[in-house]
Design a protein around this motif. Structure first.
Motif, mmCIF file in Angstrom:
data_model
loop_
_atom_site.group_PDB
_atom_site.id
_atom_site.type_symbol
_atom_site.label_atom_id
_atom_site.label_comp_id
_atom_site.label_asym_id
_atom_site.label_seq_id
_atom_site.Cartn_x
_atom_site.Cartn_y
_atom_site.Cartn_z
ATOM 1 N N LEU A 193 -10.092 -4.133 4.895
ATOM 2 C CA LEU A 193 -9.167 -3.851 5.985
ATOM 3 C C LEU A 193 -8.235 -2.689 5.644
ATOM 4 O O LEU A 193 -7.825 -1.931 6.535
ATOM 5 N N GLY A 194 -7.871 -2.554 4.363
ATOM 6 C CA GLY A 194 -6.954 -1.482 3.983
ATOM 7 C C GLY A 194 -7.624 -0.174 3.664
ATOM 8 O O GLY A 194 -6.944 0.864 3.571
ATOM 9 N N ASP A 195 -8.961 -0.169 3.518
ATOM 10 C CA ASP A 195 -9.657 1.058 3.141
ATOM 11 C C ASP A 195 -9.490 2.184 4.164
ATOM 12 O O ASP A 195 -9.328 3.351 3.764
ATOM 13 N N PRO A 196 -9.541 1.933 5.478
ATOM 14 C CA PRO A 196 -9.336 3.054 6.418
ATOM 15 C C PRO A 196 -7.989 3.743 6.257
ATOM 16 O O PRO A 196 -7.891 4.969 6.394
ATOM 17 N N LEU A 197 -6.939 2.971 5.955
ATOM 18 C CA LEU A 197 -5.628 3.581 5.739
ATOM 19 C C LEU A 197 -5.620 4.426 4.460
ATOM 20 O O LEU A 197 -5.014 5.501 4.418
ATOM 21 N N VAL A 198 -6.307 3.940 3.421
ATOM 22 C CA VAL A 198 -6.424 4.722 2.189
ATOM 23 C C VAL A 198 -7.166 6.026 2.464
ATOM 24 O O VAL A 198 -6.757 7.106 2.007
ATOM 25 N N ASP A 199 -8.254 5.936 3.227
ATOM 26 C CA ASP A 199 -9.005 7.157 3.560
ATOM 27 C C ASP A 199 -8.155 8.131 4.373
ATOM 28 O O ASP A 199 -8.237 9.354 4.186
ATOM 29 N N ARG A 200 -7.329 7.594 5.262
ATOM 30 C CA ARG A 200 -6.463 8.466 6.068
ATOM 31 C C ARG A 200 -5.441 9.185 5.189
ATOM 32 O O ARG A 200 -5.161 10.376 5.384
ATOM 33 N N LEU A 201 -4.887 8.458 4.212
ATOM 34 C CA LEU A 201 -3.940 9.096 3.303
ATOM 35 C C LEU A 201 -4.633 10.146 2.432
ATOM 36 O O LEU A 201 -4.042 11.179 2.099
ATOM 37 N N GLU A 202 -5.898 9.868 2.052
ATOM 38 C CA GLU A 202 -6.650 10.867 1.291
ATOM 39 C C GLU A 202 -6.865 12.135 2.102
ATOM 40 O O GLU A 202 -6.733 13.259 1.583
ATOM 41 N N ARG A 203 -7.198 11.975 3.377
ATOM 42 C CA ARG A 203 -7.403 13.146 4.219
ATOM 43 C C ARG A 203 -6.111 13.923 4.434
ATOM 44 O O ARG A 203 -6.140 15.127 4.737
ATOM 45 N N ALA A 204 -4.963 13.234 4.276
ATOM 46 C CA ALA A 204 -3.670 13.911 4.416
ATOM 47 C C ALA A 204 -3.292 14.696 3.163
ATOM 48 O O ALA A 204 -2.249 15.359 3.152
ATOM 49 N N GLY A 205 -4.100 14.603 2.097
ATOM 50 C CA GLY A 205 -3.850 15.414 0.916
ATOM 51 C C GLY A 205 -3.487 14.646 -0.332
ATOM 52 O O GLY A 205 -3.308 15.242 -1.392
ATOM 53 N N ALA A 243 -3.057 7.029 -2.913
ATOM 54 C CA ALA A 243 -3.216 6.358 -1.627
ATOM 55 C C ALA A 243 -3.404 4.847 -1.809
ATOM 56 O O ALA A 243 -2.818 4.047 -1.079
ATOM 57 N N VAL A 244 -4.225 4.463 -2.789
ATOM 58 C CA VAL A 244 -4.435 3.033 -3.060
ATOM 59 C C VAL A 244 -3.126 2.366 -3.475
ATOM 60 O O VAL A 244 -2.801 1.261 -3.026
ATOM 61 N N LEU A 245 -2.363 3.033 -4.322
ATOM 62 C CA LEU A 245 -1.094 2.463 -4.786
ATOM 63 C C LEU A 245 -0.117 2.278 -3.622
ATOM 64 O O LEU A 245 0.561 1.246 -3.532
ATOM 65 N N LEU A 246 -0.057 3.246 -2.723
ATOM 66 C CA LEU A 246 0.852 3.134 -1.581
ATOM 67 C C LEU A 246 0.440 1.994 -0.655
ATOM 68 O O LEU A 246 1.285 1.186 -0.226
ATOM 69 N N VAL A 247 -0.841 1.903 -0.342
ATOM 70 C CA VAL A 247 -1.313 0.845 0.556
ATOM 71 C C VAL A 247 -1.159 -0.523 -0.093
ATOM 72 O O VAL A 247 -0.708 -1.482 0.550
ATOM 73 N N TRP A 279 -13.807 0.777 -2.996
ATOM 74 C CA TRP A 279 -14.592 0.365 -1.832
ATOM 75 C C TRP A 279 -15.658 1.407 -1.467
ATOM 76 O O TRP A 279 -16.816 1.065 -1.230
ATOM 77 N N ASP A 280 -15.276 2.662 -1.429
ATOM 78 C CA ASP A 280 -16.246 3.708 -1.073
ATOM 79 C C ASP A 280 -17.375 3.789 -2.094
ATOM 80 O O ASP A 280 -18.546 4.003 -1.731
ATOM 81 N N SER A 307 -21.293 -3.514 12.853
ATOM 82 C CA SER A 307 -20.656 -4.760 12.413
ATOM 83 C C SER A 307 -19.257 -4.490 11.878
ATOM 84 O O SER A 307 -18.305 -5.221 12.182
ATOM 85 N N SER A 308 -19.115 -3.441 11.072
ATOM 86 C CA SER A 308 -17.811 -3.122 10.491
ATOM 87 C C SER A 308 -16.805 -2.727 11.568
ATOM 88 O O SER A 308 -15.655 -3.179 11.553
ATOM 89 N N ASP A 309 -17.229 -1.888 12.524
ATOM 90 C CA ASP A 309 -16.315 -1.474 13.588
ATOM 91 C C ASP A 309 -15.878 -2.652 14.448
ATOM 92 O O ASP A 309 -14.697 -2.795 14.783
ATOM 93 N N VAL A 310 -16.841 -3.495 14.804
ATOM 94 C CA VAL A 310 -16.523 -4.648 15.645
ATOM 95 C C VAL A 310 -15.558 -5.578 14.937
ATOM 96 O O VAL A 310 -14.521 -5.986 15.475
ATOM 97 N N LEU A 311 -15.880 -5.917 13.699
ATOM 98 C CA LEU A 311 -15.089 -6.918 13.000
ATOM 99 C C LEU A 311 -13.725 -6.395 12.570
ATOM 100 O O LEU A 311 -12.717 -7.108 12.690
ATOM 101 N N SER A 312 -13.662 -5.170 12.081
ATOM 102 C CA SER A 312 -12.373 -4.641 11.636
ATOM 103 C C SER A 312 -11.411 -4.506 12.806
ATOM 104 O O SER A 312 -10.226 -4.844 12.698
ATOM 105 N N GLY A 313 -11.919 -4.009 13.943
ATOM 106 C CA GLY A 313 -11.058 -3.915 15.115
ATOM 107 C C GLY A 313 -10.582 -5.264 15.580
ATOM 108 O O GLY A 313 -9.411 -5.441 15.959
#
Length: 385
Positions: free
Chosen positions: A49-61, A67-71, A183-184, A209-215
């Motif tokens: 569940l937290g991996d998308p937020l980590v990926d978003r922080l990675e894309r932010a630089g 990113a993992v530590l912050l999340v 996770w990646d 499955s991942s999109d349906v369930l995570s949402g």
């Protein structure tokens, strides 16, 4: 059309039999290890569940570790804050419930049971000793000394159970942290093991499955939190001594369709009647329930959840109950993920079936007339006049 080679069909059947045997063995292994798998499954779910937020922080630089530590820190603070605020509040509400039991006992014996007997003609008090039943419940609650001492007293009966609980609590943040960090890499490793000729299909099914369930899970958690606050604050504003406890229970049970709202309605109305005995507070509880339902139906569920899991509410209830029956707490954790995956697989199976020859039927024989194929027309029987 050439006949299918029997050896090819036998080989295909044996491969399917091997996959079925592997699935049965995996379920049996999960059943055996269910007492120790709970922190790993829960940690993996939190990491997923937290991996998308980590990926978003990675894309932010930011780097992956940052990113993992912050999340992870944000998730830990959220859990600690929830425990600090809710545990004393819930314990206080349970002590209030213990003190209120004599009033509920008097109302059930003197008001509720005579009313039911008068309407139905059944002699309930003749075969049900309510006094003994209520005193038994009260004595058990009082001997526990509240929610926290009840939990500690139960766990202290077995040193192994206490050690197992401590180990699970200690493992959960560790598993969650490493699930967030790796996770990646884990997804890439699993993807590398998939047969190449099935990679595209498996990737599509896993992504769905991942999109349906995570949402669904993220949205449903926000719905539970919002409704718990609405019901608790509303019933507390009405003046119910147990309003906060009823609201929290209703918010948690919102995860199971219809059970959460029904719990708030029934328990809230009973609490209003027992505590005040007038129609004004009874009506106020109905207003709080109605406001919660309107907010959920017209804003929370459409905006946050929608129909992302694609399961009927009865199927959701069955999945949760069946998972709990088969694998205990672990089964309740994996019930909805498994139900979402099964639902995606069933849709894929339906798609394959509707495009198969079994569904469409055998093609009609063609007769060549000149250069154009035509389908033979069967003459219909003459109708009687």
């Amino acid at each position: 059309m050439e006949d299918t080679d029997p050896l090819v069909e036998i080989a295909r059947f044996l491969r399917r039999l091997q996959w079925a045997a592997l699935a049965v063995a995996l379920c049996w292994l999960v059943w055996l290890l269910s007492p120790v798998l709970s922190p790993f499954v829960l940690g993996a779910l939190l990491g997923w569940l937290g991996d998308p937020l980590v990926d978003r922080l990675e894309r932010a630089g930011r780097s992956r570790n940052t990113a993992v530590l912050l999340v992870f820190t944000a998730m830990t603070l959220f859990v600690v804050l929830g425990l600090v605020l809710l545990v004393p509040l819930i314990q206080e509400q349970i002590m209030t419930l213990i003190d209120s039991i004599p009033g509920y006992q008097h109302w059930i014996i003197s008001t509720a049971m005579p009313w039911v007997e008068m309407r139905t003609g059944m002699e309930i008090t003749g075969w049900l000793d309510l006094n003994h039943l209520i005193e038994l419940i009260r004595s058990n609650w009082e001997s526990a000394g509240g929610f926290a001492s009840n939990l500690l007293g139960y766990m202290s009966r077995s040193s192994f159970a206490l050690i197992a609980l401590a180990a699970n609590i200690a493992l959960l943040p560790v598993v969650t942290f490493f699930a967030l960090r790796d996770w990646d890499l884990l997804v890439a490793r699993v993807a590398s093991l998939i047969p190449r000729d099935h990679l595209q299909t498996v990737t599509r099914l896993v992504t769905q499955s991942s999109d349906v369930l995570s949402g669904f899970l993220r949205g449903q958690f926000l719905v539970m939190l919002a409704l718990g606050v609405i019901y608790a604050v509303g019933l507390w504003g009405v003046g119910l001594d147990l309003g906060i406890l009823i609201g929290i229970i209703g918010g948690i049970l919102t995860f199971v369709p219809y059970v959460g709202p029904a719990t708030v309605l029934v328990l809230g109305c009973i609490a209003a009647v027992v505590q005040y005995g007038d129609w004004q507070h009874f009506l106020a509880v109905l207003v709080v329930f109605g406001v919660g339902q309107l907010v959920e139906s017209y804003w929370l569920t459409p905006k946050l959840v929608g129909d992302r899991i694609g399961l009927h509410p009865v199927a959701v209830i069955f999945a949760v109950l069946a998972g709990g029956q088969l694998f205990g707490f672990l089964g309740m954790l994996i019930a909805l993920p498994c139900a979402a995956v099964v639902n995606v697989l069933l849709r894929y199976a339906e798609e394959r079936y509707t495009h198969s020859r079994l569904y469409a039927g055998a093609p009609s024989p063609m007769i060549m007339v000149g250069d154009e194929p035509t389908v033979p027309v069967v003459a219909s029987e003459p109708r009687g006049e």
